[in-house]
Each structure stands twice: as structure tokens, then as C-alpha cells.
Design an enzyme around this catalytic site. Structure first.
Site, PDB file in Angstrom:
ATOM      1  N   CYS A 338       0.836  -1.201   0.000  1.00  0.00           N
ATOM      2  CA  CYS A 338       0.000   0.000   0.000  1.00  0.00           C
ATOM      3  C   CYS A 338       0.874   1.256   0.000  1.00  0.00           C
ATOM      4  CB  CYS A 338      -0.965  -0.037   1.181  1.00  0.00           C
ATOM      5  SG  CYS A 338      -2.406   1.037   0.966  1.00  0.00           S
ATOM      6  N   HIS A 435      -3.917  -5.610   0.858  1.00  0.00           N
ATOM      7  CA  HIS A 435      -3.666  -5.996   2.246  1.00  0.00           C
ATOM      8  C   HIS A 435      -4.128  -7.442   2.436  1.00  0.00           C
ATOM      9  CE1 HIS A 435      -2.557  -2.038   3.723  1.00  0.00           C
ATOM     10  NE2 HIS A 435      -3.602  -1.519   3.088  1.00  0.00           N
TER      11      HIS A 435
END
Length: 489
Positions: A338, A435
Site C-alpha cells: 500500500c 492488504h
């Protein structure tokens, strides 16, 4: 009406989150329909949850995701209606019922109280529908009486909703008698009247030696004891919401693979690394500021960040950029997750000032990609296929920004027919917005095999489920759970 009980603490990190998760699993094992609730959470560890009214996705604290799992129910945004995601020392992004409301300075937060409290009480009415019991988690401590007039997380909520409170004290940090007695002393009478008793958490040693301590707390407060919970080592396998725990995580022994993770100032979703930490033969080292990345680490993982540009500056200020350059020269691998993915590229632009005043930053340049931070935030659960290993991935995305460039031609995953992520030509560096990547058991085994690690056969999700069961049994043994549940009103 649905019964409820609330756990508040004498301070942050006293173990409320795991006690609530354990009580939720305990109540479920007793045949109750149980739900978790946390009026307000401050954490950059977030999860994706359903917005029941629209069927869309929103954000809640990762801890409430875990507690919903303990309940055996799907997480919804109403389980954590207010989520504050710190972006600097004085400002936070305010998430209300799953969606971004505003960015607020700490000094201005009080002006939002009425609006936030209305959302909290609306979600409170919704989350209890169809449930036998709701277990509520406070935030920080009600002893912070200087904040009482704006409080929606502790006694401000408990008094408004009429929910009885159990105080939790952490004996491991010391001073638990004073912490509980002091909390009783400073609380106004209306707040003190909500408290039904106390729990001592994280005890180590001979329980009989603390009997005098229990008597002293009862004498100072008039509260009953619901029990003393000994330290449960297995609880470290469960996701944590507070980054303070990273400084105390146990190190792996005789590791085949050492993984270095820089502790960024706005580190987010660091539980992405939990599945790797649980593997035998893997040592995940969270490197604090002002320490060099270990030279014997074969892999460096740049974790998520709530403020990519600010954390790029933080990374450079700590000398980690030079460590990463040397790491690559030695043939080391790098993974960016991310915000860490965004840092790996050539540049990060924030033309709208979403994350702060700085609008442009040079990236680390390990991937030939560029990122632009956008006002629209991507929040969704995803199912994907890893592009290299062809393994099924189940994870989630929470990010503001779009990334593109030549290295995206070598994707990390295929999501709904589109490519996702980027990889260097030699395959030693990759970045992704996904994630939960390492929670996919097949992918994790294939990934670790590249470093000579034979991963265990245990499923990560099964490991969490069995740990929740163990936690529930632990509480059954050491707490008066009949009395605790009977205190719910």
C-alpha cells in the site's frame, strides 16, 4: 432490549481489545448472539466492513473486525461508527459510519462532538438488532477528565446509552492499584455510578501473592473484582490495533529468513505481517527509528502508511533509504504494501493536499511507477489470483491514490480481470495495494520457499480461530464470567 456490558481501561493498551474479543467468543460458545461495539477508535489499522443500508464497503478499526470474527458474524461499519486515523501529531482523518467525513485538528475536534455522538447512537441502535448481548470497548481512559465534555468513547457513551462498565487495569506495566483507585477518585459521581467492578489483566507469577492487592482496590473503590487474567502468550498471534506493541513483539529464534520492517511514523495495517511472524524459521524485525536496517535481512518490507509523503521524509531522515540501496546492491528483496508500494516508485504527487501540505515527493526509485494521491478513496474486499504463483488471494484495499508505469506490466495479482501491483525486471522488488496478501496460505508458502523457508501447514485463519477459542477458555478459567455476563443490562 439487548443487554450490554462495556470494558473501559485505566489507560491505553491495557488489553481491552483482546478481552472484548475473548468475551465475544465466550458468549458465542454459550449460545448467545453477540456483537462487538466501539463508539470511537483511533488507529491506522483498518479493515473493510459492510454498510448494511447500501451494501457498499466502509472502514472500521481492525480490532472490531477481529471481534466480529470472534462473534461469528459479518463486520459492519456500525460496530465502530467513528474511526480516527492519525495523519500527523495534531490532525486525523475522521471516518464516520465507514466513510470519510473530514480531516480535523485535535483542537477543533470538540466542535464535531454532537454530530459524531449522533452517529454513535444511531449505530448503537442498529448494532444490537437481533443480538442477545453487545460487548462494548472503550478507548484510552475515562480518567482523562479534561476531555470529558467532548467524550463519546468512554463515560460519555456509557452514561448516554445506560451501559454498565467494568474497569480493566494492566498489572504488567505496574501501579495497577493506584491506577484503579485513582480512576475512582477523579471520576464524577455520575460516571462512577456506571462501574460494576474491575478486572486485573496481564498478570505474571503466583496469583495468591496479589490477594492483598485485590483487597486494597476493593477498599479504595468499593468495586467488586471479576477476576485476574494471567498473561496469555498465544494472544500475541492475534491482530493488534496499537502500533506501540511493535516495540515489544518477541523475536524469532534460529531463523532461516530475517525480514526487516521499518517502523514508519504513520505505520498502518501492520498486521499484514502477522502471518509471516507466526511462521517457524521466520524472524520479522520491526526496526525502530534511529536504528539501521539489519544487514543480514534477506527481505525488507515497507508497510502501509497513512501519510506516504511524510513517511518518505521520515524514512530518509532515519537513513533507511541508504540502507535500502545497500540492501539492493547485496541482492536483497523488497516488498512494498500500500503506502510502502507508493514509496517504491519514482514519485508521489498529492495535488489536492489530501495527506498534508507537501504536494510532491521523489520516490525511492526501486520500481518504475508513479503515484498520484486522489480524493476518491478505494475501500473494498477483493478476491484475486497471484500473477506469479497462480495462488488464490483474498484480501482488501484501503487507499487513496492511483499508481501506474512500465513495471505495472509485471503485475503482482489479477483482480477482477485487471492487473494490480508492479514488479521489477529481476523479480526482487514488488509493490501492491492488496492488504492480507500473506494471509493466503498457498501464496505465503510459495513466497517463503523462494527464501528457503518451509512454511508450516497451519492455516492463518484457523490459527486465529483456535487462538480465539483458547482466549475464551482462558477467561472462563480465570474470571467470574457468570457474574460478568449477569452485570450486562
Amino acid at each position: 432490549m439487548t443487554r450490554a456490558i462495556m470494558l473501559q481501561g485505566t489507560g491505553s493498551d491495557v488489553g481491552k481489545t483482546l478481552l472484548v474479543a475473548g468475551l465475544c467468543r465466550l458468549a458465542r460458545r454459550r449460545g448467545l448472539q453477540v456483537r462487538p461495539f466501539k463508539p470511537q477508535n483511533m488507529s491506522n489499522n483498518a479493515a473493510v466492513a459492510k454498510i448494511p443500508e447500501t451494501g457498499g464497503d466502509g472502514e472500521i478499526g481492525r480490532a472490531q473486525w477481529l471481534q466480529a470474527l470472534a462473534c461469528g458474524t459479518e463486520p459492519t461499519v456500525h460496530m465502530n461508527p467513528v474511526l480516527l486515523k492519525p495523519q500527523s501529531d495534531t490532525a486525523a482523518q475522521v471516518i464516520v459510519q465507514g466513510k470519510v467525513l473530514a480531516e480535523a485538528q485535535a483542537a477543533d475536534y470538540g466542535s464535531l462532538r454532537q454530530r459524531l455522538m449522533e452517529a454513535v447512537m444511531d449505530s448503537w441502535a442498529r448494532v444490537g438488532e437481533g443480538a442477545d448481548l453487545v460487548v462494548v470497548e472503550g478507548a484510552g481512559s475515562p480518567a482523562e477528565i479534561n476531555l470529558r465534555d467532548r467524550d463519546i468513547a468512554n463515560m460519555g457513551f456509557a452514561v448516554a446509552a445506560g451501559v454498565p462498565v467494568v474497569m480493566v487495569g494492566d498489572i504488567d506495566r505496574g501501579g495497577v492499584i493506584a491506577a484503579l483507585a485513582g480512576t475512582h477518585l477523579v471520576l464524577p459521581a455520575e460516571d462512577r455510578a456506571m462501574i460494576r467492578g474491575f478486572i486485573i489483566n496481564k498478570f505474571r507469577g503466583d496469583l495468591s501473592l496479589f490477594s492483598g492487592g485485590i483487597s486494597a482496590i476493593q477498599r479504595f473503590t468499593g468495586w467488586r473484582s471479576f477476576g485476574v487474567v494471567p498473561w496469555l502468550r498465544e494472544a500475541a498471534l492475534l491482530p493488534s490495533e496499537d502500533s506501540v506493541i511493535l516495540e515489544r513483539l518477541p523475536r524469532g529464534a534460529a531463523a532461516t529468513l530475517k525480514i526487516a520492517v521499518p517502523m514508519l511514523s504513520r505505520i498502518a495495517n501492520f498486521d499484514d505481517l502477522d502471518p509471516l511472524r507466526a511462521e517457524p524459521g521466520v524472524d520479522v524485525v520491526f526496526v525502530p527509528p534511529d536504528q539501521r536496517l539489519p544487514e543480514d535481512a534477506s527481505l525488507v518490507i515497507l508497510p502501509g502508511s497513512k501519510s506516504t509523503i511524510a513517511d518518505l521524509a521520515f524514512l530518509r531522515a532515519n537513513g533507511w533509504e541508504l540502507d535500502l540501496i545497500e540492501h539492493r546492491r547485496r541482492g536483497g528483496a523488497i516488498v512494498g504494501l500500500c503506502g510502502g508500494y507508493q514509496m517504491l516508485g519514482r514519485s508521489v504527487a498529492d495535488p489536492h493536499g489530501i495527506e498534508g501540505e507537501q504536494r510532491q515527493a521523489e520516490g525511492l526509485g526501486f520500481l518504475d511507477v508513479e503515484t498520484v494521491i486522489t480524493p476518491e478513496k478505494t475501500v473494498r474486499n477483493v478476491s484475486a489470483i497471484s500473477a506469479v504463483h497462480q495462488e488464490v488471494l483474498t484480501g482488501y484495499e484501503i487507499h487513496a491514490g492511483e499508481t501506474w508505469g512500465p513495471d505495472c506490466a509485471r503485475p503482482v495479482a489479477i483482480v477482477d480481470g485487471r492487473t494490480e501491483g508492479a514488479m521489477s525486471a529481476d523479480g526482487k522488488v514488488f509493490g501492491t495495494y492488496l492488504h492480507g496478501l500473506f494471509s493466503a496460505d498457498g501464496f505465503r508458502r510459495r513466497f517463503l520457499a523462494q527464501f528457503g523457508v518451509v512454511a508450516g501447514e497451519a492455516s492463518h485463519l484457523n490459527r486465529i480461530e483456535s487462538t480465539l477459542d483458547a482466549l475464551a477458555c482462558h477467561l472462563e478459567r480465570h474470571l467470574d464470567c457468570d457474574a460478568l455476563l449477569a452485570a450486562a443490562r
